[in-house]
Design a protein around this motif. Structure first.
Motif, mmCIF file in Angstrom:
data_model
loop_
_atom_site.group_PDB
_atom_site.id
_atom_site.type_symbol
_atom_site.label_atom_id
_atom_site.label_comp_id
_atom_site.label_asym_id
_atom_site.label_seq_id
_atom_site.Cartn_x
_atom_site.Cartn_y
_atom_site.Cartn_z
ATOM 1 N N MET A 56 0.831 -1.206 0.000
ATOM 2 C CA MET A 56 0.000 0.000 0.000
ATOM 3 C C MET A 56 0.869 1.260 0.000
ATOM 4 N N THR A 57 1.939 1.250 0.773
ATOM 5 C CA THR A 57 2.844 2.398 0.812
ATOM 6 C C THR A 57 3.508 2.625 -0.536
ATOM 7 N N GLU A 58 3.966 1.555 -1.161
ATOM 8 C CA GLU A 58 4.586 1.664 -2.474
ATOM 9 C C GLU A 58 3.599 2.191 -3.511
ATOM 10 N N PHE A 59 2.348 1.759 -3.389
ATOM 11 C CA PHE A 59 1.331 2.229 -4.329
ATOM 12 C C PHE A 59 1.094 3.726 -4.179
ATOM 13 N N VAL A 60 0.986 4.206 -2.960
ATOM 14 C CA VAL A 60 0.742 5.624 -2.722
ATOM 15 C C VAL A 60 1.910 6.467 -3.233
ATOM 16 N N VAL A 61 3.142 6.001 -2.944
ATOM 17 C CA VAL A 61 4.313 6.752 -3.402
ATOM 18 C C VAL A 61 4.378 6.774 -4.927
ATOM 19 N N SER A 62 4.107 5.614 -5.544
ATOM 20 C CA SER A 62 4.162 5.539 -7.009
ATOM 21 C C SER A 62 3.121 6.442 -7.650
ATOM 22 N N VAL A 63 1.901 6.414 -7.102
ATOM 23 C CA VAL A 63 0.850 7.264 -7.646
ATOM 24 C C VAL A 63 1.203 8.744 -7.479
ATOM 25 N N GLY A 64 1.846 9.071 -6.343
ATOM 26 C CA GLY A 64 2.251 10.447 -6.111
ATOM 27 C C GLY A 64 3.202 10.942 -7.193
ATOM 28 N N PHE A 65 4.170 10.092 -7.540
ATOM 29 C CA PHE A 65 5.119 10.488 -8.571
ATOM 30 C C PHE A 65 4.463 10.536 -9.941
ATOM 31 N N ILE A 66 3.506 9.673 -10.191
ATOM 32 C CA ILE A 66 2.788 9.704 -11.473
ATOM 33 C C ILE A 66 2.006 10.997 -11.613
ATOM 34 N N PHE A 67 1.291 11.380 -10.547
ATOM 35 C CA PHE A 67 0.531 12.623 -10.601
ATOM 36 C C PHE A 67 1.453 13.838 -10.676
ATOM 37 N N LEU A 68 2.633 13.721 -10.053
ATOM 38 C CA LEU A 68 3.604 14.810 -10.135
ATOM 39 C C LEU A 68 4.004 15.049 -11.589
ATOM 40 N N VAL A 69 4.217 13.965 -12.320
ATOM 41 C CA VAL A 69 4.589 14.072 -13.725
ATOM 42 C C VAL A 69 3.424 14.613 -14.552
ATOM 43 N N LEU A 70 2.226 14.084 -14.306
ATOM 44 C CA LEU A 70 1.069 14.454 -15.114
ATOM 45 C C LEU A 70 0.667 15.910 -14.916
ATOM 46 N N PHE A 71 0.689 16.383 -13.705
ATOM 47 C CA PHE A 71 0.124 17.699 -13.395
ATOM 48 C C PHE A 71 1.155 18.821 -13.294
ATOM 49 N N ILE A 72 2.438 18.482 -13.198
ATOM 50 C CA ILE A 72 3.446 19.533 -13.065
ATOM 51 C C ILE A 72 4.500 19.437 -14.162
ATOM 52 N N VAL A 73 5.155 18.311 -14.250
ATOM 53 C CA VAL A 73 6.290 18.190 -15.172
ATOM 54 C C VAL A 73 5.858 18.286 -16.630
ATOM 55 N N VAL A 74 4.836 17.519 -17.020
ATOM 56 C CA VAL A 74 4.394 17.517 -18.418
ATOM 57 C C VAL A 74 3.930 18.905 -18.867
ATOM 58 N N PRO A 75 3.051 19.595 -18.131
ATOM 59 C CA PRO A 75 2.653 20.950 -18.561
ATOM 60 C C PRO A 75 3.827 21.919 -18.639
ATOM 61 N N THR A 76 4.758 21.814 -17.679
ATOM 62 C CA THR A 76 5.902 22.724 -17.683
ATOM 63 C C THR A 76 6.766 22.520 -18.911
ATOM 64 N N PHE A 77 7.062 21.269 -19.241
ATOM 65 C CA PHE A 77 7.871 20.997 -20.421
ATOM 66 C C PHE A 77 7.135 21.417 -21.696
ATOM 67 N N GLY A 78 5.818 21.243 -21.717
ATOM 68 C CA GLY A 78 5.045 21.674 -22.876
ATOM 69 C C GLY A 78 5.150 23.172 -23.094
ATOM 70 N N LYS A 79 5.096 23.946 -22.032
ATOM 71 C CA LYS A 79 5.204 25.401 -22.142
ATOM 72 C C LYS A 79 6.616 25.813 -22.563
ATOM 73 N N ILE A 80 7.617 25.124 -22.015
ATOM 74 C CA ILE A 80 9.001 25.429 -22.382
ATOM 75 C C ILE A 80 9.240 25.160 -23.864
ATOM 76 N N LEU A 81 8.722 24.050 -24.366
ATOM 77 C CA LEU A 81 8.873 23.725 -25.783
ATOM 78 C C LEU A 81 8.145 24.734 -26.656
ATOM 79 N N ASP A 82 7.009 25.256 -26.190
ATOM 80 C CA ASP A 82 6.281 26.271 -26.945
ATOM 81 C C ASP A 82 7.093 27.550 -27.051
#
Length: 340
Positions: free
Chosen positions: A21-47
């Motif tokens: 359960m702990t591993e699942f929560v940590v993994s999901v946290g990093f997935i959401f970090l990528v989806l909601f922060i990293v991906v949009p930021t890189f998209g704006k930088i590329l623009d």
């Protein structure tokens, strides 16, 4: 119990359930970090990077329609051939480097990316104005990612080509030959210093650079730095981890060979034609005396075909017309005229 023994309870199984359960929560946290922060930021930088590349192409292209401010930087060898005046079709399209830089800012960065398209106008060259795109903001801090844009290396250069080197040598040889001739012709009233000159723009080569800088300070979101933590929670500095090994700058180069004919005046076309058609060489007082003397052999100026020889500048104006149709032509003793 009929000899049946109960199975022993494996405590390690329950421990594994908690670990999973702990591993699942940590993994999901990093997935959401990528989806909601990293991906949009890189998209704006590329623009922004793409916009920077487009701006570099624009700077190069503008030098095919706007010549540099000759008064500001001294001009090139053809400056004396330009006919700059207030008359229509006799002026030269000129834009300074600072005006060109302002135009880049206004047409690609300031006032762009909004719901209403910003119209292009001559005021774009006056100075950068308007907010940058509201899309170019950091996900966490909601502050602007854009900081500034620089236009560099805009000076006109010698064209890097062997063929142009050959033309320079050829032009030097022609000047050696025609120099004494022009001196003699000038003594009798002829005026064509560029007689038989190639009159090429041996420069006309531009390789501008456009550099866009991001505001790396706004990526901290008010925190202290990358992966800023506050009492064990993620702080506001996650996005600035991108700039730990990068200065947040985009640099784009472009190049173009622009002779600038379309930006030069009618007077310049006139001069180029005159260099290779030596009609103005005979447009002087000495040749008029020779024509008059030769006409005596044909019964005088009124009866002489030689006397009617007329020399002057070559015409480069479009064919005269009326209502979209060319004017009629009338010919008299070998001379033809448009009926105007």
């Amino acid at each position: 119990m009929n000899g049946i023994k109960p199975l022993p309870i494996n405590k390690s199984t329950h421990n594994q359930y908690g670990q999973a359960m702990t591993e699942f929560v940590v993994s999901v946290g990093f997935i959401f970090l990528v989806l909601f922060i990293v991906v949009p930021t890189f998209g704006k930088i590329l623009d922004i990077k793409f916009t920077n590349q487009q701006a570099a192409r624009y700077v190069a292209w503008e030098r095919t329609v706007w010549l540099q401010d000759m008064n500001a930087w001294g001009g090139n060898a053809n400056t004396g051939d330009f006919d700059i005046s207030s008359n229509e079709f006799e002026s030269v399209a000129i834009r300074s480097n600072s005006a060109l830089s302002n135009s880049v800012s206004n047409r690609f960065f300031n006032g762009q990316g909004q719901a209403v398209i910003k119209p292009i106008s001559s005021s774009d060259a006056d100075g950068a104005s308007g907010d940058v795109s509201s899309l170019w903001t950091y996900t966490q801090s909601k502050q602007s990612m854009f900081q500034s844009v620089e236009v560099m290396d805009t000076e006109e250069q010698d064209t890097p080509a062997i063929s142009y080197d050959v033309l320079r040598v050829l032009e030097t040889g022609l000047k050696t030959i025609t120099g004494p001739i022009n001196t003699l012709l000038g003594a009798v009233g002829a005026d064509n210093d560029d007689l038989m000159m190639l009159d090429y723009n041996f420069q006309g080569y531009y390789s501008p650079t456009v550099r866009t800088s991001l505001n790396t300070g706004n990526a901290k979101g008010g925190g202290n730095g990358k992966w800023d933590r506050n009492d064990g929670d993620w702080g506001g500095g996650i996005e600035d981890a991108i700039f730990q090994n990068w200065d947040g700058r985009f640099t784009a180069n472009s190049a173009i060979l622009a002779d600038g004919w379309n930006a030069q005046s009618v007077g310049y076309y006139q001069d180029r034609a005159d260099n290779f058609v030596p009609s103005t060489v005979f447009d002087n007082d000495l040749f008029d005396v020779v024509k008059t003397a030769a006409s005596l052999l044909e019964g005088g100026p009124d009866n002489s075909a030689i006397y009617k020889l007329d020399f002057g500048e070559m015409g480069v104006e479009p064919m005269p017309g009326e209502d979209g149709a060319p004017l009629d032509v009338t010919c008299d003793d070998g001379h033809c005229y448009y009926d105007e």
